[in-house]
Design an enzyme around this catalytic site. Structure first.
Site, short mmCIF file in Angstrom:
data_model
loop_
_atom_site.label_atom_id
_atom_site.label_comp_id
_atom_site.label_asym_id
_atom_site.label_seq_id
_atom_site.Cartn_x
_atom_site.Cartn_y
_atom_site.Cartn_z
CB THR A 63 -3.36 -4.24 -6.50
OG1 THR A 63 -4.69 -4.73 -6.27
CG2 THR A 63 -3.17 -3.86 -7.94
CG ASP A 64 -2.95 -5.25 0.05
OD1 ASP A 64 -4.00 -5.93 0.09
OD2 ASP A 64 -2.21 -5.13 1.03
CE1 TYR A 65 -10.51 -6.85 0.38
CE2 TYR A 65 -11.24 -4.60 0.04
CZ TYR A 65 -11.52 -5.93 0.29
OH TYR A 65 -12.81 -6.33 0.47
CB ALA A 104 -3.47 -0.96 -3.82
CG PHE A 144 -2.04 -0.89 1.29
CD1 PHE A 144 -3.03 -0.83 0.33
CD2 PHE A 144 -2.20 -1.81 2.33
CE1 PHE A 144 -4.14 -1.66 0.37
CE2 PHE A 144 -3.30 -2.65 2.38
CZ PHE A 144 -4.28 -2.58 1.39
#
Ligand code: BGC
Length: 776
Positions: free
Chosen positions: A292-294, A296, A261
């Site tokens: 990606t992260d959540y 992001a 993030f």
């Protein structure tokens, strides 16, 4: 299935063509390196731009909460072919059903990849990762990942968002619970073990998972320990101290990488081309896919690097392949929402999109999903291979090996299984908290509480009394925030005084008090940063009252991070840090309390004396003004605090045993090492106490003079050995020139001739040392 068969036949034809053409093209990657290239290309040839973008889309099913959004209409979207993978979905039957929709109803019938945060076990739950790391037992850690993969794959999962290898030196950050602590070498060894454990030798087997190393990169260095905060770091620090564990996972063959993030050099990791392409792919040779992260991608708008079109463009150009949770209705920026337009107006080339799609399809081939889309979900296997007696027994053993004995004055521990034992504390019956944070598949209520574990292990040999003693915290709001996700510890209707009185009455009747105190599971983990690192005050008050009874008190400490334990260390005779031990918590804690298992865990994060000392780590640099006195007394105009000592309460590598170990006879086979040579170091370790026990023998080096300053100590080797009471073993280590290498200011990875010290001991505070020279 018809569609799949068609795809397969078609791809074989194209494979032949490509194999032929590859032979004459010396620049292309040899086909043997990507055996699925031909099949992947053939599918790609059938896909519309929309279908391509949809392969990059990873919505959450909403079965489990791990973030802030939920996708709507997932089933419909899968049927329309709008989804490449799905995460947070549980159970073999559900996954089979969803896969069926993708394979039979979508136009091309491309199977989905199913991801989940299988972080420290699946149903049979192991200690939180920070606890696993304190076992220093790599074979065992690898096996935990193997067991997790077996269980999760039986339930339909083919991909795990683990291992998390973010180095952190700041216990304020709640996610230290998910990592391996502060040391890059140890974290790298653990990264390798986890990747091998999950992926096994054959990624396409029905009981292995594709691993995903995260969070790339530097997420653990967030300023002030506040989650999601900025990171700003020199390249030399990155390369020497923070990047090695990610690199170790890549070298171990991890199939996927999750971007972090945070920003790096002012550019969010998700849009950082230097990170995701130059370093990861070009320098390190990673050829898997990046997720990606959540949400992001969307978050890059808040970071301030572009509008909804620009952030997706940045991400895809940087090297992101899959967009996690971007398709939720509340999120405007996502690959599937904007990239079509970006391609149409020439901002992103179709070949960039194709590259990402190919990587996702390749991963699906590697997992064997095109051969059998249902291979990972098997209700029979789910019944016979998940949460089995064997796996739970193993989880119990692992938990005992992760516990760290911080203090044991007058050998209060182990306690006898006789007389009356008072079990007191708000965590004693909190079965639902035992698995700790990020245990999304665990059936929380099947975990074994301390009360249930002690009851079972004691049988009728002793008398067990229980009192809650206090709530988790005086502050109800904080308590609520620290007990989310089904981990409530119901607040007692009685007043604090009534709870305390009851505890004291019980304590008065007992021979020994076991106080189960500390953090609840969600006090740490994502979005659980703290500014105060004490045991919550209401529990400290309870502990102090119990100490005043004069009875022996054993503090069984639950925590997801290093805490400040100065008062406890001063006043409590025995402290056993159990982290969050997993589904078999109560049994494992009983094993150690009664001495069936001798604790052998060693800290992998420094425990500070005060919050003001953090970030803190053993492998720091010297300053030009180190203290001159060895007692750590204050010295004006030297590097120290006016109100606190420099050293930690418990150093990295620290952990006691019920027995004692003596180190002697440190020897080195030669006093100098040439540029292609190696030296042997040996030490005698004797078990001088009254119990058999395991010891983690640790080797550190110090490079005394460098072209850039070097840390005062660096872990370079360790061995966990078993010593019978009275036994002595000679432990040998090899140091090669590679162990002496570091990144210079020009980022060359070299070793420099000169003097080195080698230290061996029971923790990082050892002074048992010798010198040697590296000569040209
Ligand atoms: C976390 C990741 C996790 C993801 C999916 C995010 O909030 O940062 O570690 O894998 O959610 O649940």
């Amino acid at each position: 299935m018809i569609k799949l068969t068609r795809l397969k036949n078609l791809s074989i034809g194209i494979a032949v063509l490509i194999i032929t053409s590859c032979n004459s093209n010396s620049n292309s990657k040899p086909i043997s390196e990507n055996p699925f290239e031909a099949q992947v290309d053939s599918i790609l040839g059938l896909m519309t731009l929309e279908e391509k973008l949809e392969q990059l889309n990873l919505p959450s099913s909403g079965d489990i909460t791990t973030g802030t959004t939920q996708s709507s209409d997932v089933a419909k979207r899968i049927e329309e072919g709008k989804v490449g993978g799905l995460f947070n979905i549980k159970t073999a039957s559900k996954i089979r059903e969803v896969q069926k929709v993708a394979v039979e109803k979508s136009r091309l019938g491309i199977p989905l990849i199913f991801g989940m945060d299988v972080i420290h076990g699946y149903k049979s739950t192991f200690p939180i990762p920070l606890g696993l790391s304190t076992s220093w037992n790599m074979d065992m850690i690898e096996k935990t990942a193997r067991v997790a993969a077996t269980e999760a794959s039986a339930d339909g999962i083919s991909w795990t968002f683990s291992p998390m290898v973010d180095i952190s030196r700041d216990p304020r950050w709640g996610r230290v619970s998910e990592g391996n602590g502060e040391d890059p070498y140890l974290a790298g060894e653990i990264a390798k073990a986890m990747v091998h454990g999950y992926q096994g030798d054959d990624l396409s087997a029905n009981n292995t998972l594709m691993a995903c190393v995260k969070h790339f990169a530097l997420y653990g260095a967030s300023e002030a320990g506040r989650d999601y905060n900025n990171v700003d770091m020199s390249r030399i620090r990155m390369y020497n101290e923070y990047l090695p564990p990610y690199k170790a996972a890549i070298d171990a063959g991890v199939g996927s990488v999750m971007a972090s993030f945070n920003e790096i050099d002012g550019i969010p990791a998700t849009g950082n081309k230097w990170l995701l392409t130059d370093l990861l792919r070009d320098d390190w040779g990673f050829d898997g896919f990046v997720v990606t992260d959540y949400t992001a991608i969307f978050e890059m708008i808040e970071h301030g690097v572009g509008d909804k079109y620009e952030v997706s463009e940045l991400a895809i150009e940087a090297g992101v392949d899959m967009d996690m949770a971007g398709d939720s209705p509340s999120i405007p920026a996502a690959f599937i929402k904007t990239l079509q337009q970006s391609v149409e107006n020439g901002k992103v080339s179709i070949s960039t999109i194709d590259t990402a799609v190919k990587r996702i399809l390749t991963a699906k081939y590697q997992l064997g999903l095109f051969d059998d889309p249902y291979k990972y979900g098997n209700e029979e296997r789910a019944k016979t291979e998940v949460f089995t007696k064997e796996n739970r027994d193993f989880a119990r053993q692992v938990a005992t090996e992760s516990m760290v004995l911080l203090k044991n004055e007058n050998q209060v521990l182990p306690i006898k299984k006789s007389g009356t034992i008072a079990l007191i504390g708000p965590l004693a019956k909190a079965a639902n908290n035992m698995a700790g944070t990020w245990s999304v598949a665990t059936d929380q209520d099947k975990s074994i509480s301390v009360f249930d574990g002690l009851t079972e292990v004691i049988g009728d040999e002793a008398n067990l009394l229980y009192a809650k003693g206090s709530n988790l915290d005086y502050d109800l709001e904080l308590e609520n925030r620290a007990t989310m996700f089904g981990k409530a510890i119901p607040r007692d209707g009685r007043t604090d005084q009534q709870l305390l009185d009851e505890a004291l009455q019980i304590a008065a009747k007992s021979d020994v008090i076991v106080a189960t105190l500390g953090e609840s599971a969600e006090f740490s983990g994502e979005s659980s940063s703290r500014t105060n690192l004490d045991i919550p005050q209401v529990q400290k008050d309870l502990l102090n009252a119990l100490l005043k009874t004069g009875k022996p008190v054993v503090l069984v400490l639950f925590t997801g991070r290093p805490l400040v334990l100065v008062e406890e260390n001063e006043n409590v005779p025995a402290i056993l840090n159990v982290w969050f031990p997993g589904s078999e918590a109560g049994l494992a804690i009983s094993d150690v309390l009664f001495g069936a298992v001798n604790p052998s865990g060693k800290l992998t994060m420094t425990f500070p004396r005060a919050v003001g000392q953090v970030p803190m780590h053993y492998n720091h640099k010297n300053t030009g003004r180190p203290l001159q006195n060895s007692e750590g007394k204050f010295e004006k105009y030297r590097t120290n605090y006016i109100d606190e000592r420099n050293e930690p309460l418990y150093p990295f590598g620290f952990g006691l045993s019920y027995t004692t170990f003596d180190y002697s006879n440190l020897t080195i086979d030669k006093s100098s090492i040439s540029m292609d040579g190696e030296i042997s170091v040996s030490v005698d370790v004797a078990n001088t106490g009254n119990y058999d026990g395991k010891e983690v023998v640790q080797l550190y080096i110090r490079d005394l003079v460098g072209s850039v300053t070097r840390p005062v100590k660096e872990l370079k080797g360790f061995q966990k050995i078993m010593l019978k009471k009275g036994e002595t073993k000679t432990v040998r280590f090899k140091i090669t020139v590679d162990d002496l290498k570091f990144y210079t200011s020009s980022l060359d990875f070299i070793s420099e001739p000169g003097d080195f010290e080698v230290f061996v001991g029971t923790n990082s505070d050892t002074n048992l040392k010798l010198r040697f020279k590296l000569v040209k």
